[in-house]
Design an enzyme around this catalytic site. Structure first.
Site, short mmCIF file in Angstrom:
data_model
loop_
_atom_site.label_atom_id
_atom_site.label_comp_id
_atom_site.label_asym_id
_atom_site.label_seq_id
_atom_site.Cartn_x
_atom_site.Cartn_y
_atom_site.Cartn_z
N LYS A 35 0.85 -1.19 0.00
CA LYS A 35 0.00 0.00 0.00
C LYS A 35 0.88 1.25 0.00
CE LYS A 35 -0.30 -0.49 4.99
NZ LYS A 35 -1.01 -1.22 6.06
N ARG A 131 -11.11 -1.19 14.29
CA ARG A 131 -11.23 -0.32 13.12
C ARG A 131 -12.21 -0.98 12.15
NH1 ARG A 131 -5.12 0.97 11.33
NH2 ARG A 131 -5.42 -1.21 10.74
N TYR A 257 13.14 31.58 7.25
CA TYR A 257 11.88 32.17 7.72
C TYR A 257 11.80 32.13 9.23
CZ TYR A 257 10.28 31.69 2.89
OH TYR A 257 10.14 31.78 1.54
N MET A 305 10.04 25.17 1.93
CA MET A 305 9.35 24.27 1.01
C MET A 305 10.35 23.44 0.20
SD MET A 305 6.53 25.12 -1.95
CE MET A 305 5.38 25.93 -0.88
#
Ligand code: PLP
Length: 360
Positions: A35, A131, A257, A305
């Site tokens: 997955k 779950r 930043y 970023m």
């Protein structure tokens, strides 16, 4: 020139790790859990390795299964949460997926489906994870209902452990022992598929017929207190980039930043081509570090970023183009994850699509 960031994927390590887990799994059917694009490693590129070494692929999203089929995967594919919509039953049938049944609604969809060929289903039993799945006392009724549907073939009963890791405290409300006890009476109904990596490694008493191996295939220990070396597995993903610029700061100068880092001494900073948009957490962490030129260097200031900054004042060899490792062989992903109060799984899966996976 492309950006130097990459996730180098060591496919021979993947193969060796699977072989190691198969020794533990013995003759049991071996599902490779792939997955989240093979835990961030890139499923399609690794299909030849999986084809050599495992019995089937267990994945989440039917569309991932379709991609694997289109790329030539012929062995079984299991949808580990079953189908999410009625239409997906036809997809499952068309592409020959096996599917999980964890709720009533999925049974109703099957009853209406008018399958033209056999579809193998696995019945999820909720033994305390809470779950997905039917409680143990409902399993018999579910099996009877499924067996009455033309072309539905029940493969086994499947359950999932909440605490299979070795060093997890045993005083939790849900232990492997309690979960196995809840399944005991159901063994008369057929085969079981229970073990995740932790159970394959540490709970042979699960006595199941099929296992679902995930994290340790990728060379990462499911238990943060146990190293991959101790398990005899090797990291498959090496997430790395390079130094793209250097800055010498005087005392009192800051970087980035928010000016989160202020130099307390004359400081040499290296700017590395990797940011939160690549999957490196922005969250400030304790002891955040990378491996560069044979040493560890701290990550300082706010991660941007597309860039992050490291203090290389004490790493004189660090220069433009120096390789910087965020996690992999030289720094385990579990250790990196611990700085951010998370687990290796999360960091692996978070490596962004824009980072090229380079198979070696
Ligand atoms: C993810 C998953 C696994 C694999 O777990 P690992 O700890 O990575 O071995 C097994 N079974 C199910 C149902 C899963 O969702």
């Amino acid at each position: 020139m492309t950006r130097p960031i990459r996730a180098v994927i060591d496919s021979s390590a993947l193969l060796r790790n699977i072989e190691r887990l198969r020794e533990k799994a013995g003759a049991r059917f071996f599902w490779a859990v792939v997955k989240a694009d093979a835990y961030g490693h890139g499923l399609i590129g690794l299909l030849p390795v999986f084809d050599k070494a495992v019995d089937g692929l267990a994945l989440l999203d039917p569309s991932e299964g379709v991609q694997a089929r289109k790329a030539g995967w012929r062995k079984p594919i299991l949808l580990i949460e079953g189908v999410f919509s009625e239409a997906d039953i036809q997809t499952a049938s068309e592409y020959d997926f096996e599917t999980l049944i964890h709720q009533e609604r999925q049974i109703e969809w099957l009853e209406r489906a008018q399958l033209k060929k056999p579809l193998r289903v696995h019945v999820k039993c909720n033994t305390g994870m809470n779950r997905l799945g039917f409680r143990p006392d409902r399993i018999q009724g579910v099996l009877e209902r499924l067996q009455a549907i033309p072309n539905v073939v029940v493969a086994d009963i499947l359950a999932h452990f909440a605490n299979a890791e070795l060093t997890y405290p045993q005083d939790r409300p849900v232990t492997v022992e309690k979960q196995l006890a809840a399944l005991q009476a159901l063994r008369a109904y057929g085969n079981m598929c229970l073990s995740n990596t932790g159970a394959i490694l540490w709970h042979p008493e699960a006595l199941d017929h099929a296992v679902r191996a995930g994290i340790a295939m990728y060379g990462v220990s499911p238990d943060g207190n146990i190293t991959s070396e101790a398990l005899g597995v090797e990291p498959v993903m090496n997430f790395e980039s390079e130094i793209m610029a250097l800055q010498d700061l005087e005392v009192g100068e800051a970087v980035g930043y928010g000016s989160k880092f202020i130099a307390q001494r004359p400081t040499r900073l290296a700017i590395v081509a990797c940011g939160y948009a690549d999957g490196y957490p922005r969250k400030s962490g304790k002891d955040r570090k990378v491996f560069v030129e044979g040493r560890f260097a701290p990550v300082v200031g706010n991660v941007s970023m597309d860039m992050l900054t490291i203090d290389v004042t004490d790493v004189p060899q660090a220069g433009l183009g120096s390789r910087v490792v965020f996690w992999g062989r030289e720094l385990s992903v579990n250790e990196a994850a611990a700085s951010f109060d998370t687990i290796g799984y999360e960091l692996l899966c978070a490596v962004a699509k824009r980072v090229p996976r380079v198979l070696k």
